[in-house]
Design a protein around this motif. Sequence first.
Motif, mmCIF file in Angstrom:
data_model
loop_
_atom_site.group_PDB
_atom_site.id
_atom_site.type_symbol
_atom_site.label_atom_id
_atom_site.label_comp_id
_atom_site.label_asym_id
_atom_site.label_seq_id
_atom_site.Cartn_x
_atom_site.Cartn_y
_atom_site.Cartn_z
ATOM 1 N N SER A 167 2.394 2.458 1.997
ATOM 2 C CA SER A 167 2.776 3.554 1.667
ATOM 3 C C SER A 167 3.100 4.669 2.926
ATOM 4 C CB SER A 167 1.644 4.459 0.858
ATOM 5 O OG SER A 167 2.093 5.834 0.652
ATOM 6 N N GLY A 168 4.001 5.578 2.804
ATOM 7 C CA GLY A 168 4.435 6.418 3.893
ATOM 8 C C GLY A 168 5.378 5.771 4.856
ATOM 9 N N VAL A 169 6.085 4.799 4.672
ATOM 10 C CA VAL A 169 7.045 4.139 5.700
ATOM 11 C C VAL A 169 8.219 4.951 5.887
ATOM 12 C CG1 VAL A 169 8.416 2.123 6.225
ATOM 13 C CG2 VAL A 169 5.956 2.116 5.022
ATOM 14 N N TYR A 210 8.557 4.879 0.409
ATOM 15 C CA TYR A 210 9.180 5.695 1.353
ATOM 16 C C TYR A 210 8.829 7.261 1.026
ATOM 17 C CZ TYR A 210 11.570 1.322 2.701
ATOM 18 O OH TYR A 210 11.832 0.142 3.163
ATOM 19 N N GLU A 211 8.125 7.705 0.076
ATOM 20 C CA GLU A 211 8.240 8.733 -0.320
ATOM 21 C C GLU A 211 7.107 9.921 0.271
ATOM 22 O OE1 GLU A 211 10.734 10.243 -2.215
ATOM 23 O OE2 GLU A 211 11.649 8.217 -2.300
ATOM 24 N N ALA A 212 6.139 9.178 0.639
ATOM 25 C CA ALA A 212 4.612 9.890 1.080
ATOM 26 C C ALA A 212 5.057 10.613 2.703
ATOM 27 C CB ALA A 212 3.549 9.150 0.902
ATOM 28 N N ASP A 213 4.703 11.746 2.767
ATOM 29 C CA ASP A 213 4.423 12.369 4.382
ATOM 30 C C ASP A 213 3.227 12.980 4.423
ATOM 31 O OD1 ASP A 213 4.634 14.622 2.663
ATOM 32 O OD2 ASP A 213 6.593 15.337 3.281
ATOM 33 N N ASP A 214 2.119 12.802 3.432
ATOM 34 C CA ASP A 214 0.738 13.194 3.796
ATOM 35 C C ASP A 214 -0.393 12.459 2.813
ATOM 36 O OD1 ASP A 214 0.936 14.307 1.240
ATOM 37 O OD2 ASP A 214 1.076 16.390 1.978
ATOM 38 N N THR A 215 -1.496 12.768 2.942
ATOM 39 C CA THR A 215 -2.509 11.863 2.311
ATOM 40 C C THR A 215 -2.336 11.957 0.637
ATOM 41 O OG1 THR A 215 -3.836 11.964 4.239
ATOM 42 C CG2 THR A 215 -4.897 11.012 2.304
ATOM 43 N N THR A 263 1.563 5.991 -4.196
ATOM 44 C CA THR A 263 0.591 4.648 -4.704
ATOM 45 C C THR A 263 0.295 4.768 -6.213
ATOM 46 O OG1 THR A 263 -0.479 4.575 -2.445
ATOM 47 C CG2 THR A 263 -1.515 3.441 -4.397
ATOM 48 N N ALA A 264 -0.112 5.734 -6.730
ATOM 49 C CA ALA A 264 -0.312 5.808 -8.454
ATOM 50 C C ALA A 264 0.875 5.491 -9.131
ATOM 51 C CB ALA A 264 -0.585 7.250 -8.579
ATOM 52 N N ARG A 265 2.090 6.201 -8.892
ATOM 53 C CA ARG A 265 3.307 5.464 -9.347
ATOM 54 C C ARG A 265 3.358 3.841 -9.380
ATOM 55 N NH1 ARG A 265 7.020 9.893 -6.254
ATOM 56 N NH2 ARG A 265 6.405 11.648 -7.640
ATOM 57 N N TRP A 266 3.342 3.368 -8.154
ATOM 58 C CA TRP A 266 3.521 1.792 -8.250
ATOM 59 C C TRP A 266 2.419 1.207 -8.869
ATOM 60 C CZ3 TRP A 266 0.642 -1.677 -5.436
ATOM 61 C CH2 TRP A 266 1.324 -3.115 -5.366
ATOM 62 N N VAL A 267 1.013 1.844 -8.816
ATOM 63 C CA VAL A 267 -0.006 0.742 -9.375
ATOM 64 C C VAL A 267 0.226 0.866 -10.881
ATOM 65 C CG1 VAL A 267 -2.498 1.053 -10.143
ATOM 66 C CG2 VAL A 267 -1.622 1.154 -7.633
ATOM 67 N N ARG A 268 0.782 2.111 -11.396
ATOM 68 C CA ARG A 268 0.757 2.169 -12.991
ATOM 69 C C ARG A 268 1.908 1.531 -13.361
ATOM 70 N NH1 ARG A 268 -0.866 8.600 -12.756
ATOM 71 N NH2 ARG A 268 -3.163 8.287 -12.786
#
Length: 217
Positions: free
Chosen positions: A88-90, A117-122, A129-134
Amino acid sequence: MSPTPSAVRLRLAVRRVRIATRRTLAVLAAIVGVWLAGLFVFVASLPRNPPADGVTTDAIVVLTGGSERLGVGFALLRDGRAKKLFISGVYRGVEVRELLDRARQGEDLECCVVLGYEADDTEGNAVETARWVRAEGYRSLRLVTANYHMPRSLVEFRRALPDVEVVPHPVVPPRVRLERWWNWPGTAELVVGEYNKFLLAYLRATLTRPPAAGGGV
């Protein structure tokens, strides 16, 4: 000669100001004391060694921010500790093959690595990650990040994924000196900043609803 009424009122006003000032200073000293005690407890609770558990999860999640984290994530995937590795956060434009080459990993892992590629903070890491896991229907994940970053990450991930088991896998960066950390300006600045961010994340998680995580990555 007895004091005039105006002089009496002035003395009373000064006295009230002094009492209020002392009370304010006492409250501020108590707040600073509690904050400082919490800081030492926070640092003392940070793991000094990587975990040695044998737990297998549906996925491994690595939060970008250090080369050690990627190496650990790839090693866990190669050891069969999960079906997939999500990073996450690439940065946009970076591909799986490039990360594998940097970590000196073979292309046999390429099929099992997914990039976010979407995350820019914790908090963004947790939502992404929640989107992908679900979407994958997973029920457990192993979270890989630096030891000093793990407490805040767990707050965010457990807030975003309350129904998913999150197994912490802290990475111990060699340049972060936690023993007598106050003697190392770089480490002291790092842990104080992370402690303050942890407090804010915990407060937000306590007072607000979890972030929306619908849709795909």
